[in-house]
Design an enzyme around this catalytic site. Structure first.
Site, PDB file in Angstrom:
ATOM      1  N   SER A  54      89.199 -45.494 -29.938  1.00  0.00           N
ATOM      2  CA  SER A  54      89.056 -44.101 -30.354  1.00  0.00           C
ATOM      3  C   SER A  54      88.780 -44.075 -31.841  1.00  0.00           C
ATOM      4  O   SER A  54      89.120 -45.022 -32.567  1.00  0.00           O
ATOM      5  CB  SER A  54      90.362 -43.347 -30.081  1.00  0.00           C
ATOM      6  OG  SER A  54      90.366 -42.093 -30.750  1.00  0.00           O
TER       7      SER A  54
ATOM      8  N   TYR B 141      99.706 -41.726 -29.718  1.00  0.00           N
ATOM      9  CA  TYR B 141      98.315 -42.053 -29.353  1.00  0.00           C
ATOM     10  C   TYR B 141      97.624 -42.817 -30.487  1.00  0.00           C
ATOM     11  O   TYR B 141      97.003 -43.869 -30.265  1.00  0.00           O
ATOM     12  CB  TYR B 141      97.563 -40.753 -29.042  1.00  0.00           C
ATOM     13  CG  TYR B 141      96.135 -40.946 -28.581  1.00  0.00           C
ATOM     14  CD1 TYR B 141      95.861 -41.240 -27.252  1.00  0.00           C
ATOM     15  CD2 TYR B 141      95.072 -40.827 -29.466  1.00  0.00           C
ATOM     16  CE1 TYR B 141      94.545 -41.415 -26.811  1.00  0.00           C
ATOM     17  CE2 TYR B 141      93.758 -41.001 -29.039  1.00  0.00           C
ATOM     18  CZ  TYR B 141      93.502 -41.289 -27.715  1.00  0.00           C
ATOM     19  OH  TYR B 141      92.212 -41.459 -27.298  1.00  0.00           O
TER      20      TYR B 141
HETATM   21  C1  BGC Z   1      90.973 -38.186 -28.037  1.00  0.00           C
HETATM   22  C2  BGC Z   1      90.406 -36.797 -27.893  1.00  0.00           C
HETATM   23  C3  BGC Z   1      89.920 -36.267 -29.247  1.00  0.00           C
HETATM   24  C4  BGC Z   1      89.021 -37.281 -29.919  1.00  0.00           C
HETATM   25  C5  BGC Z   1      88.623 -36.857 -31.319  1.00  0.00           C
HETATM   26  C6  BGC Z   1      89.945 -39.059 -28.695  1.00  0.00           C
HETATM   27  O1  BGC Z   1      90.429 -40.358 -28.807  1.00  0.00           O
HETATM   28  O2  BGC Z   1      91.338 -38.692 -26.772  1.00  0.00           O
HETATM   29  O3  BGC Z   1      91.403 -35.927 -27.380  1.00  0.00           O
HETATM   30  O4  BGC Z   1      89.204 -35.063 -29.056  1.00  0.00           O
HETATM   31  O5  BGC Z   1      89.659 -38.531 -29.984  1.00  0.00           O
HETATM   32  O6  BGC Z   1      89.715 -36.412 -32.086  1.00  0.00           O
END
Ligand code: BGC
Length: 286
Positions: free
Chosen positions: A171, A184
């Site tokens: 991410s 996260y």
């Molecule tokens: C998340 C999303 C988020 C994106 C940008 C991703 O890793 O799962 O929920 O919109 O990152 O912030």
């Protein structure tokens, strides 16, 4: 669902079909969390590029089956396998079943991931553990089985010059801090150094390990961020390219990272984020 291009009446990119390129012919890909969102798109793209695909899921078997049916219709082999990626026994059984069915696994797309958001002072141990277990422990367990299989098999030059590929779905939050999502962001930050350390360790075995770092991509995980015009306008303040991403854009990158076109790419995160990692606040300030 209309794509952003259709929605805004923008010209759509003209791309060669993945079938036509057949970059992954004769290889087998195992994709975790492949029954929805980005995982589904990666599975379909790898299959369209010629790979047999193992469609992993943990819930909603009917969705996984639909992905497998679409893959078979595209002319490749596909099976669905249920496994909780955070469970060692289930992951090992899944790899054993995949190898039994297709002979080996050449590509792991370790994609399964989830969010359990909360203000930090209210975050429960269950929320912390679930995110860590799926996003980080799951990546470790699946990558370990893939590496074991790649080491066992070695290079098959008729399909690829590398012994195997691992592509993690990371991410932008492996580098962008995210208030309210500490578990996260910590899991993705951890995944970054898991990926890089592993890439360094196994490169000499001709195993290539990389990540894709999606930004805001239109999937169920973040519907709240794009589902209303107001939310969408807010989101666009974070995206220099001023549109949300589509899952197929991640799928195409996965095909490239899995193919010998990217053979010299080792230990890299390919951000696919419309510029989200470029400190968008500096567009107008600083
Ligand atoms: C998340 C999303 C988020 C994106 C940008 C991703 O890793 O799962 O929920 O919109 O990152 O912030």
């Amino acid at each position: 669902m209309k794509s952003y291009y259709e929605h805004m009446n923008l010209p759509q990119p003209v791309l060669p079909s993945l079938q036509h390129l057949a970059l992954l012919k004769g290889q087998t890909a195992l994709v975790t969390g492949a029954n929805s969102g980005i995982g589904r798109a990666i599975a379909l793209a790898l299959g369209r590029a010629g790979a047999n695909v193992v469609v992993n899921y943990v819930a909603k078997p009917e969705d996984a089956e639909a992905v497998a049916a679409e893959l078979r219709a595209a002319g490749v082999g596909a099976i669905t396998l249920m496994a909780d990626v955070s469970d060692e026994t289930q992951v090992q059984a899944m790899f054993a079943a995949a190898v039994k069915k297709f002979g080996t696994v050449d590509i792991l797309a370790s994609n399964a991931g989830l969010e359990r958001n909360a203000p930090f002072h209210e975050m429960s141990v269950a929320q912390w553990d679930q995110v860590m277990n799926v996003n980080l422990r799951g990546a470790f367990l699946c990558a370990r089985e893939a590496v074991r299989e790649y080491l066992r098999r070695g290079v098959r030059p008729e399909v690829s010059v590398s012994a195997g590929k691992i592509i993690f779905t990371s991410s932008v939050h492996e580098i962008i801090p995210w208030a309210g999502h500490v578990n996260y962001a910590a899991s993705k930050g951890g995944l970054m150094l898991l990926m890089k350390s592993l890439a360094q360790e196994v490169a000499e075995k001709r195993i290539r390990v990389n990540s894709i770092g999606p930004g805001a991509i239109r999937t169920p995980i973040n519907t709240a961020a794009w589902g209303t015009p107001e939310a969408y306008a807010e989101l666009m303040k974070l995206v220099p390219y001023k549109r949300i991403g589509e899952v197929d854009e991640i799928g195409r990158a996965a095909v490239w990272l899995a193919s010998d076109f990217s053979d010299y790419v080792i230990g890299t995160t390919l951000f696919i984020d419309g510029g989200m990692t470029l400190y968008p606040g500096f567009e107008t300030g600083g």
